[in-house]
Design an enzyme around this catalytic site. Structure first.
Site, PDB file in Angstrom:
ATOM      1  CB  THR A 141       2.257  -2.410   4.513  1.00 19.45           C
ATOM      2  OG1 THR A 141       2.531  -2.305   3.124  1.00 19.45           O
ATOM      3  CG2 THR A 141       3.255  -1.526   5.244  1.00 19.45           C
ATOM      4  CG  ASP A 142       3.707  -5.368   0.128  1.00 21.51           C
ATOM      5  OD1 ASP A 142       3.395  -4.174   0.370  1.00 21.51           O
ATOM      6  OD2 ASP A 142       3.420  -5.943  -0.938  1.00 21.51           O
ATOM      7  CD  GLU A 143       3.774   0.790   0.308  1.00 25.58           C
ATOM      8  OE1 GLU A 143       4.472   1.785   0.543  1.00 25.58           O
ATOM      9  OE2 GLU A 143       2.729   0.835  -0.355  1.00 25.58           O
ATOM     10  CE1 TYR A 167       1.000   3.179   5.381  1.00 29.03           C
ATOM     11  CE2 TYR A 167       2.170   2.129   3.543  1.00 29.03           C
ATOM     12  CZ  TYR A 167       1.211   2.086   4.554  1.00 29.03           C
ATOM     13  OH  TYR A 167       0.476   0.934   4.743  1.00 29.03           O
ATOM     14  CB  ALA A 169       9.970   5.295   7.370  1.00 32.29           C
ATOM     15  CE  LYS A 171       1.186  -0.142   8.782  1.00 34.74           C
ATOM     16  NZ  LYS A 171      -0.052  -0.157   9.604  1.00 34.74           N
TER      17      LYS A 171
HETATM   18  P1  NAD Z   1      -7.641   3.525   5.349  1.00 34.08           P
HETATM   19  O1  NAD Z   1      -6.848   4.766   5.191  1.00 34.08           O
HETATM   20  O2  NAD Z   1      -8.717   3.206   4.376  1.00 34.08           O
HETATM   21  O3  NAD Z   1      -8.315   3.486   6.802  1.00 34.08           O
HETATM   22  C1  NAD Z   1      -7.631   3.870   7.959  1.00 34.08           C
HETATM   23  C2  NAD Z   1      -8.659   4.035   9.078  1.00 34.08           C
HETATM   24  O4  NAD Z   1      -7.944   4.381  10.279  1.00 34.08           O
HETATM   25  C3  NAD Z   1      -9.686   5.114   8.828  1.00 34.08           C
HETATM   26  O5  NAD Z   1     -10.970   4.661   9.176  1.00 34.08           O
HETATM   27  C4  NAD Z   1      -9.257   6.253   9.754  1.00 34.08           C
HETATM   28  O6  NAD Z   1     -10.321   7.061  10.182  1.00 34.08           O
HETATM   29  C5  NAD Z   1      -8.634   5.468  10.893  1.00 34.08           C
HETATM   30  N1  NAD Z   1      -7.646   6.264  11.644  1.00 34.08           N
HETATM   31  C6  NAD Z   1      -6.621   7.003  11.122  1.00 34.08           C
HETATM   32  N2  NAD Z   1      -5.931   7.600  12.113  1.00 34.08           N
HETATM   33  C7  NAD Z   1      -6.506   7.196  13.283  1.00 34.08           C
HETATM   34  C8  NAD Z   1      -6.243   7.457  14.641  1.00 34.08           C
HETATM   35  N3  NAD Z   1      -5.225   8.250  15.017  1.00 34.08           N
HETATM   36  N4  NAD Z   1      -7.008   6.878  15.581  1.00 34.08           N
HETATM   37  C9  NAD Z   1      -8.041   6.077  15.229  1.00 34.08           C
HETATM   38  N5  NAD Z   1      -8.358   5.814  13.945  1.00 34.08           N
HETATM   39  C10 NAD Z   1      -7.596   6.357  12.982  1.00 34.08           C
HETATM   40  O7  NAD Z   1      -6.571   2.350   5.409  1.00 34.08           O
HETATM   41  P2  NAD Z   1      -6.635   0.863   4.843  1.00 34.08           P
HETATM   42  O8  NAD Z   1      -6.210   0.864   3.425  1.00 34.08           O
HETATM   43  O9  NAD Z   1      -7.921   0.259   5.225  1.00 34.08           O
HETATM   44  O10 NAD Z   1      -5.449   0.198   5.683  1.00 34.08           O
HETATM   45  C11 NAD Z   1      -5.700  -0.339   6.978  1.00 34.08           C
HETATM   46  C12 NAD Z   1      -4.410  -0.885   7.552  1.00 34.08           C
HETATM   47  O11 NAD Z   1      -3.892  -1.897   6.693  1.00 34.08           O
HETATM   48  C13 NAD Z   1      -3.289   0.152   7.674  1.00 34.08           C
HETATM   49  O12 NAD Z   1      -2.595  -0.092   8.868  1.00 34.08           O
HETATM   50  C14 NAD Z   1      -2.392  -0.101   6.468  1.00 34.08           C
HETATM   51  O13 NAD Z   1      -1.073   0.261   6.747  1.00 34.08           O
HETATM   52  C15 NAD Z   1      -2.555  -1.591   6.308  1.00 34.08           C
HETATM   53  N6  NAD Z   1      -2.383  -2.118   4.943  1.00 34.08           N
HETATM   54  C16 NAD Z   1      -3.082  -1.575   3.899  1.00 34.08           C
HETATM   55  C17 NAD Z   1      -2.967  -2.142   2.624  1.00 34.08           C
HETATM   56  C18 NAD Z   1      -3.744  -1.592   1.440  1.00 34.08           C
HETATM   57  O14 NAD Z   1      -3.557  -2.056   0.324  1.00 34.08           O
HETATM   58  N7  NAD Z   1      -4.643  -0.642   1.622  1.00 34.08           N
HETATM   59  C19 NAD Z   1      -2.121  -3.238   2.420  1.00 34.08           C
HETATM   60  C20 NAD Z   1      -1.395  -3.742   3.505  1.00 34.08           C
HETATM   61  C21 NAD Z   1      -1.554  -3.184   4.762  1.00 34.08           C
HETATM   62  O1  DAU Z   2       1.640  -2.699  -0.687  1.00 37.23           O
HETATM   63  C1  DAU Z   2       0.725  -2.391   0.319  1.00 37.23           C
HETATM   64  C2  DAU Z   2       0.396  -0.913   0.261  1.00 37.23           C
HETATM   65  O2  DAU Z   2      -0.430  -0.717  -0.885  1.00 37.23           O
HETATM   66  C3  DAU Z   2      -0.322  -0.415   1.519  1.00 37.23           C
HETATM   67  O3  DAU Z   2       0.546  -0.541   2.614  1.00 37.23           O
HETATM   68  C4  DAU Z   2      -0.745   1.049   1.354  1.00 37.23           C
HETATM   69  O4  DAU Z   2      -1.493   1.464   2.468  1.00 37.23           O
HETATM   70  C5  DAU Z   2      -1.616   1.156   0.107  1.00 37.23           C
HETATM   71  O5  DAU Z   2      -1.964   2.503  -0.116  1.00 37.23           O
HETATM   72  C6  DAU Z   2      -0.877   0.606  -1.117  1.00 37.23           C
HETATM   73  O6  DAU Z   2       0.255   1.458  -1.452  1.00 37.23           O
HETATM   74  P1  DAU Z   2       0.604   1.829  -2.977  1.00 37.23           P
HETATM   75  O7  DAU Z   2       1.390   3.060  -2.980  1.00 37.23           O
HETATM   76  O8  DAU Z   2       1.130   0.646  -3.692  1.00 37.23           O
HETATM   77  O9  DAU Z   2      -0.910   2.079  -3.513  1.00 37.23           O
HETATM   78  P2  DAU Z   2      -1.515   3.197  -4.494  1.00 37.23           P
HETATM   79  O10 DAU Z   2      -2.906   2.754  -4.813  1.00 37.23           O
HETATM   80  O11 DAU Z   2      -1.308   4.564  -3.986  1.00 37.23           O
HETATM   81  O12 DAU Z   2      -0.635   3.016  -5.797  1.00 37.23           O
HETATM   82  C7  DAU Z   2      -0.548   1.790  -6.480  1.00 37.23           C
HETATM   83  C8  DAU Z   2       0.444   1.974  -7.610  1.00 37.23           C
HETATM   84  O13 DAU Z   2      -0.133   2.852  -8.580  1.00 37.23           O
HETATM   85  C9  DAU Z   2       1.736   2.613  -7.188  1.00 37.23           C
HETATM   86  O14 DAU Z   2       2.802   2.068  -7.961  1.00 37.23           O
HETATM   87  C10 DAU Z   2       1.558   4.092  -7.542  1.00 37.23           C
HETATM   88  C11 DAU Z   2       0.671   4.038  -8.761  1.00 37.23           C
HETATM   89  N1  DAU Z   2      -0.266   5.182  -8.935  1.00 37.23           N
HETATM   90  C12 DAU Z   2      -1.054   5.514  -7.883  1.00 37.23           C
HETATM   91  C13 DAU Z   2      -1.940   6.548  -7.992  1.00 37.23           C
HETATM   92  C14 DAU Z   2      -2.811   6.948  -6.820  1.00 37.23           C
HETATM   93  C15 DAU Z   2      -0.353   5.826 -10.145  1.00 37.23           C
HETATM   94  O15 DAU Z   2       0.361   5.487 -11.112  1.00 37.23           O
HETATM   95  N2  DAU Z   2      -1.243   6.850 -10.254  1.00 37.23           N
HETATM   96  C16 DAU Z   2      -2.038   7.256  -9.230  1.00 37.23           C
HETATM   97  O16 DAU Z   2      -2.825   8.220  -9.384  1.00 37.23           O
END
Ligand code: NAD
Ligand code: DAU
Length: 376
Positions: A141-143, A167, A169, A171
């Site tokens: 992730t970019d985080e 989270y 940290a 990653k």
């Molecule tokens: P998500 O939470 O929707 O899905 C995570 C999946 O992993 C789920 O299906 C869960 O059951 C499975 N899982 C969790 N713990 C597990 C374990 N111990 N063993 C096996 N499976 C397990 O997550 P997502 O948003 O699809 O993100 C997927 C990946 O991409 C993550 O590594 C996240 O850090 C990364 N990522 C997410 C975003 C975003 O915007 N969502 C952006 C950049 C990177």
């Molecule tokens: O940047 C990549 C990351 O993006 C991934 O690594 C994470 O897995 C993914 O969850 C996401 O993280 P964010 O914290 O940016 O996503 P989230 O959807 O939780 O929040 C997006 C923004 O909106 C953030 O600034 C927090 C804000 N927010 C979020 C929620 C859930 C609100 O203001 N209200 C809310 O209820």
């Protein structure tokens, strides 16, 4: 400088393939590379849903295994049994807010789980089958880069890591373990650092699906703090394509950033979704019947549901990705236009009411209630 790959994966293990991005990636891969073996390993936590893969189940090239990446023996057995050449590692705890209230699960899965998977890959690919072509593609992730000020240049691959949430940290730590297995043991790895994804199958605890589904139920739309935090939104299929390009064309051992070149303040994106949902329901009598609680059906507008609440602790102000390395080296650029991507996403949630209602029960409801109690 390491040479560019020209690598063709044939047998993939996709961890976390029942989650949001993993499931979209599985559908992308099966469509783009018919004949490749696709094995999904997923623990089916609250965020994993086997229904996300229902259309893949009848494909003879597809197999689902219910299991945990912490289970080293199972990982090693699967790699042997399925002759896996490529791991695409999505499995993680992924929600920042949950990492603030309960960081332990993030250390278990994201750090320890990734390490168990790396160990299994080393055993099977390096110790038992030396010389075997292989790749460990780690999805990050970019985080990990921390936060940007308004006028800072976007994150590059050489931006120092400065994670701010548990989270991030966890990653960052997993990225370092992946790097160490490349440097120490010669495991072939790549890391992708991607910005915020949106699209179908995203669990409605994340901002975009939370806002869409809350509007449909006339629930408050919680905005943390002033809502001026910025995220760089990317349609989930563009993430899948970016990972594909890294796997096949990236330089081994190199990190690649994937982003949307699409910065939005949270408050603006929430207002846009309010307008889109109001408009779609207004123009469609069937949707009015399906969602009688939606504000437009009550003579109101969704925007009135917005509530500013207490800010997320340690909230990163701005993320933005500089994708020029990926663009130059692997010809990556986002294809989906945000206006069409967000409209498609809104429509997906409008159409898939059973999907989001069924997962927003039980454990999730308890957690969300606790969140709001603490934030009020
Ligand atoms: P998500 O939470 O929707 O899905 C995570 C999946 O992993 C789920 O299906 C869960 O059951 C499975 N899982 C969790 N713990 C597990 C374990 N111990 N063993 C096996 N499976 C397990 O997550 P997502 O948003 O699809 O993100 C997927 C990946 O991409 C993550 O590594 C996240 O850090 C990364 N990522 C997410 C975003 C975003 O915007 N969502 C952006 C950049 C990177
Ligand atoms: O940047 C990549 C990351 O993006 C991934 O690594 C994470 O897995 C993914 O969850 C996401 O993280 P964010 O914290 O940016 O996503 P989230 O959807 O939780 O929040 C997006 C923004 O909106 C953030 O600034 C927090 C804000 N927010 C979020 C929620 C859930 C609100 O203001 N209200 C809310 O209820």
């Amino acid at each position: 400088m390491t040479a560019k790959k020209s690598y063709e994966p044939k047998r993939l293990l996709i961890t976390g393939g029942a989650g949001f991005i993993g499931a979209n990636f599985v559908h992308y891969w099966l469509k783009t590379y018919p004949g490749n073996r696709v094995v999904v390993l997923d623990a089916l936590t609250y965020a994993g849903n086997i229904e996300n893969l229902s259309s893949a189940k009848s494909n003879p090239d597809f197999r689902f295994v219910h299991g945990n990446i912490l289970d080293y023996e199972l990982m090693a057995r699967l790699l042997r049994e399925e002759k896996i050449d490529t791991i695409v590692h999505f499995a993680a705890e992924s929600h920042v807010d949950r990492s603030i209230t309960g960081p332990d699960a993030f250390i278990e899965t994201n750090v320890k789980g990734t390490h168990e998977l790396l160990k299994a890959a080393k055993t099977v690919w390096l110790d038992e089958n030396p010389g075997m072509p292989h790749l460990f593609q780690h999805v990050s992730t970019d985080e990990v880069y921390g936060t940007l000020k308004e006028n800072d240049p976007p994150f590059r691959e050489d931006t120092p890591y400065a994670p701010n949430s548990p989270y991030a940290a966890s990653k960052a730590s997993s990225d370092f373990f992946v790097r160490s297995y490349q440097e120490t043991y010669g495991l072939n790895t790549n890391i992708s650092n991607c910005s915020n994804n949106y699209g179908p199958y995203q669990f409605p605890e994340k901002l975009i699906p939370l806002v869409i589904t809350n509007i449909l139920e006339s629930k408050a739309l919680p905005i943390y703090g002033d809502g001026k935090q910025i995220r760089d939104w990317l349609y989930v299929d563009d993430h899948a394509r970016g990972i594909d390009l890294i796997i096949r064309k990236g330089r081994t051992g190199e990190p690649y950033n994937i982003g949307g070149i699409n910065e939005w303040a949270n408050i603006d994106i929430v207002k846009l979704i309010c307008e889109l949902v109001d408009k779609r329901i207004k123009e469609d009598p069937a949707l009015q019947k399906q969602y009688p609680d939606a504000p437009v059906c009550q003579g109101n507008v969704a925007i009135d549901l917005i509530r500013h609440i207490k800010d997320r602790p340690g909230h990163d102000r701005r993320y933005a990705i500089d994708p020029s390395k990926s663009n130059k080296e692997i010809n990556y650029q986002p294809e989906e236009i945000f206006e069409t991507g967000i409209a498609k996403t809104v429509d997906w949630y409008l159409t898939n009411e059973n999907w989001w209602r069924s997962i927003m029960s039980g454990e999730y409801q308890n957690w969300i209630k606790q969140q709001y109690t603490e934030n009020d």
